[in-house]
Design a protein around this motif. Structure first.
Motif, PDB file in Angstrom:
ATOM      1  N   VAL A 214       0.839  -1.194   0.000  1.00  0.00           N
ATOM      2  CA  VAL A 214       0.000   0.000   0.000  1.00  0.00           C
ATOM      3  C   VAL A 214       0.872   1.241   0.000  1.00  0.00           C
ATOM      4  O   VAL A 214       0.587   2.216  -0.703  1.00  0.00           O
ATOM      5  CB  VAL A 214      -0.957  -0.021   1.212  1.00  0.00           C
ATOM      6  CG1 VAL A 214      -1.660   1.317   1.402  1.00  0.00           C
ATOM      7  CG2 VAL A 214      -1.988  -1.130   1.060  1.00  0.00           C
ATOM      8  N   ALA A 215       1.961   1.221   0.752  1.00  0.00           N
ATOM      9  CA  ALA A 215       2.877   2.372   0.789  1.00  0.00           C
ATOM     10  C   ALA A 215       3.514   2.604  -0.572  1.00  0.00           C
ATOM     11  O   ALA A 215       3.623   3.747  -1.033  1.00  0.00           O
ATOM     12  CB  ALA A 215       3.951   2.167   1.859  1.00  0.00           C
TER      13      ALA A 215
ATOM     14  N   LEU B  38       2.278   1.750  -3.533  1.00  0.00           N
ATOM     15  CA  LEU B  38       1.255   2.217  -4.467  1.00  0.00           C
ATOM     16  C   LEU B  38       0.818   3.653  -4.192  1.00  0.00           C
ATOM     17  O   LEU B  38       0.479   4.394  -5.113  1.00  0.00           O
ATOM     18  CB  LEU B  38       0.032   1.286  -4.425  1.00  0.00           C
ATOM     19  CG  LEU B  38       0.243  -0.127  -4.956  1.00  0.00           C
ATOM     20  CD1 LEU B  38      -0.992  -0.978  -4.702  1.00  0.00           C
ATOM     21  CD2 LEU B  38       0.552  -0.098  -6.440  1.00  0.00           C
ATOM     22  N   SER B  39       0.849   4.074  -2.925  1.00  0.00           N
ATOM     23  CA  SER B  39       0.417   5.438  -2.611  1.00  0.00           C
ATOM     24  C   SER B  39       1.463   6.471  -2.976  1.00  0.00           C
ATOM     25  O   SER B  39       1.139   7.643  -3.127  1.00  0.00           O
ATOM     26  CB  SER B  39       0.034   5.541  -1.134  1.00  0.00           C
ATOM     27  OG  SER B  39       1.187   5.365  -0.333  1.00  0.00           O
ATOM     28  N   ARG B  40       2.729   6.085  -3.164  1.00  0.00           N
ATOM     29  CA  ARG B  40       3.780   7.038  -3.552  1.00  0.00           C
ATOM     30  C   ARG B  40       3.630   7.447  -5.009  1.00  0.00           C
ATOM     31  O   ARG B  40       4.072   8.498  -5.394  1.00  0.00           O
ATOM     32  CB  ARG B  40       5.161   6.410  -3.355  1.00  0.00           C
ATOM     33  CG  ARG B  40       5.590   6.382  -1.934  1.00  0.00           C
ATOM     34  CD  ARG B  40       7.028   5.998  -1.871  1.00  0.00           C
ATOM     35  NE  ARG B  40       7.338   5.487  -0.537  1.00  0.00           N
ATOM     36  CZ  ARG B  40       8.446   4.901  -0.221  1.00  0.00           C
ATOM     37  NH1 ARG B  40       9.370   4.723  -1.128  1.00  0.00           N
ATOM     38  NH2 ARG B  40       8.650   4.489   0.991  1.00  0.00           N
ATOM     39  N   ARG B  41       3.094   6.597  -5.812  1.00  0.00           N
ATOM     40  CA  ARG B  41       3.009   6.879  -7.261  1.00  0.00           C
ATOM     41  C   ARG B  41       1.945   7.819  -7.567  1.00  0.00           C
ATOM     42  O   ARG B  41       1.076   8.299  -7.521  1.00  0.00           O
ATOM     43  CB  ARG B  41       2.798   5.589  -8.028  1.00  0.00           C
ATOM     44  CG  ARG B  41       3.978   4.690  -7.904  1.00  0.00           C
ATOM     45  CD  ARG B  41       3.767   3.481  -8.738  1.00  0.00           C
ATOM     46  NE  ARG B  41       4.915   2.584  -8.575  1.00  0.00           N
ATOM     47  CZ  ARG B  41       5.085   1.523  -9.239  1.00  0.00           C
ATOM     48  NH1 ARG B  41       4.217   1.137 -10.117  1.00  0.00           N
ATOM     49  NH2 ARG B  41       6.135   0.774  -9.071  1.00  0.00           N
TER      50      ARG B  41
END
Length: 119
Positions: A113-114, A116-119
């Motif tokens: 999740v971390a 994927l959330s950076r992109r």
């Protein structure tokens, strides 16, 4: 040969008869008009009663349909709540049986999740 007085009396009698017939016809027409008014009034009352009955009928149908829909929704909600509680219990049991594996899975999911959330 008839005299003028006889002719005038005959004309007056004929005129009186025509007048009497005209009054009878006028009274007959007035009676018919009154009867029509009564019929129209009765028809209006019948239509009003029919409309009221249909309004009540459709109101009852709509109320019943709404109640049925509310009952079905409540049953579905109760079913989903039971399923969610069952899944929660199953997950809690699995975590208690295999705490390290559960911690690893949770950490892996958190890492994904971390990312994927950076992109």
């Amino acid at each position: 040969m008839p005299t003028t007085a006889t002719t005038e009396n005959g004309n007056a009698a004929a005129a009186a008869a025509r007048g009497a017939r005209a009054q009878d016809e006028a009274a007959n027409i007035q009676d018919n008009i009154e009867r029509l008014r009564g019929d129209i009034s009765a028809l209006a009352q019948s239509i009003s009663r029919y409309g009221s009955e249909k309004t009540s009928e459709y109101s009852e149908r709509a109320s019943k349909a709404g109640k049925d829909l509310a009952d079905a929704s409540q049953q579905t909600l109760d079913s989903l709540t039971e399923e969610l509680n069952r899944l929660e219990h199953s997950l809690a049991t699995h975590v208690r049986r295999k705490p390290l594996q559960s911690l690893g899975i949770a950490a892996g999911i958190g890492f994904l999740v971390a990312l994927l959330s950076r992109r």
